[in-house]
Design an enzyme around this catalytic site. Structure first.
Site, PDB file in Angstrom:
ATOM      1  N   LYS A 153      11.578  52.343  15.669  1.00 56.35           N
ATOM      2  CA  LYS A 153      11.931  50.923  15.799  1.00 56.35           C
ATOM      3  C   LYS A 153      12.234  50.312  14.418  1.00 56.35           C
ATOM      4  CE  LYS A 153       8.831  47.961  16.947  1.00 56.35           C
ATOM      5  NZ  LYS A 153       7.795  47.168  17.569  1.00 56.35           N
ATOM      6  N   ASP A 161      12.034  46.211  20.743  1.00 53.79           N
ATOM      7  CA  ASP A 161      10.682  45.649  20.600  1.00 53.79           C
ATOM      8  C   ASP A 161      10.267  45.048  21.941  1.00 53.79           C
ATOM      9  OD1 ASP A 161      12.166  43.370  20.863  1.00 53.79           O
ATOM     10  OD2 ASP A 161      11.447  42.414  19.037  1.00 53.79           O
TER      11      ASP A 161
END
Ligand code: SF4
Length: 218
Positions: free
Chosen positions: A120, A138
């Site tokens: 991420k 997210d």
């Protein structure tokens, strides 16, 4: 969701906000990297509060190392996980100096080899610092993608792959920021603001079955 509807969603986002970007404050690739590491399980507002003063005294790997891990820990203690974040940032700075001439690398492999940097975080850096067409899934993007049925998936990685496959290329680079901002301010976790939502007519939100979608670690 079909591709035509998906395109309409991003055409709408682009009209409303043609140049979306992160709400984290940064002036260099290194500052962005540190801000993103600090933002794990913390809000951008809380990170900005810390980095505003931290970056005034230490905004390079060398300067962060000169501070020392203990001092760094104290400076970031108002956000969660400060022990592990200070440790990871210190190790990351050492690697940047040793292997990358003090610079932030621009490949996924090199980024993910840094402590505190997972897929991420690497996606955020590749997108925001290096202009690549990546999407960091997210909690906001996961929720918005599943709720709208833009990209339904049980894990962040599954959602990321579906988003990359369905979003039209001209919108791919900005998609990450549009989706985060949409999730943060309109399609909020507890009470999505559907009556104010600019993409409401394209959204396939199934309120009744929503609770069945839970985030899982990829
Ligand atoms: S209509 Fe509601 S559920 Fe759908 S994207 Fe907008 S805010 Fe989210």
């Amino acid at each position: 969701m079909n591709q035509e509807k998906c395109a309409k969603i991003f055409i709408t986002f682009a009209k409303i906000n043609p140049s979306p970007t992160t709400e984290l404050l940064f002036n260099s690739e290194f500052e962005l990297l540190i801000a993103v590491i600090l933002s794990a399980q913390a809000t951008d507002v809380s990170v900005n509060k810390i980095t505003r003063t931290l970056f005034e005294i230490a905004n390079t790997p060398q300067k962060i190392l000169a501070l020392g891990e203990e001092t760094l820990k104290n400076k970031i203690k108002s956000i969660g996980l400060s022990n592990s974040k200070a440790k990871n940032i210190t190790k990351t700075c050492e690697i940047l100096i040793k292997k990358h001439h003090g610079l932030v690398p621009n490949t996924r492999e090199q980024l993910e080899a840094l402590p505190g940097v997972g897929r991420k975080t690497a996606n955020v850096i590749l997108n925001t610092a290096f202009g690549q067409e990546t999407i960091a899934v997210d909690t906001h993007i996961f929720r918005v993608s599943n709720r709208t049925k833009l990209a339904v998936g049980r894990t962040p990685l599954a959602v990321e792959k579906k988003l990359l496959a369905i979003i039209p290329k001209p919108y791919l680079h900005n998609a990450h920021h549009w989706l985060v901002l949409h999730g943060r301010y309109i399609c909020t976790a507890r009470k999505p603001k559907c009556s104010l939502c600019p993409i409401e007519k394209y959204c396939e939100y199934d309120k009744k079955n929503w609770d069945k979608v839970k985030i899982k670690r990829s």
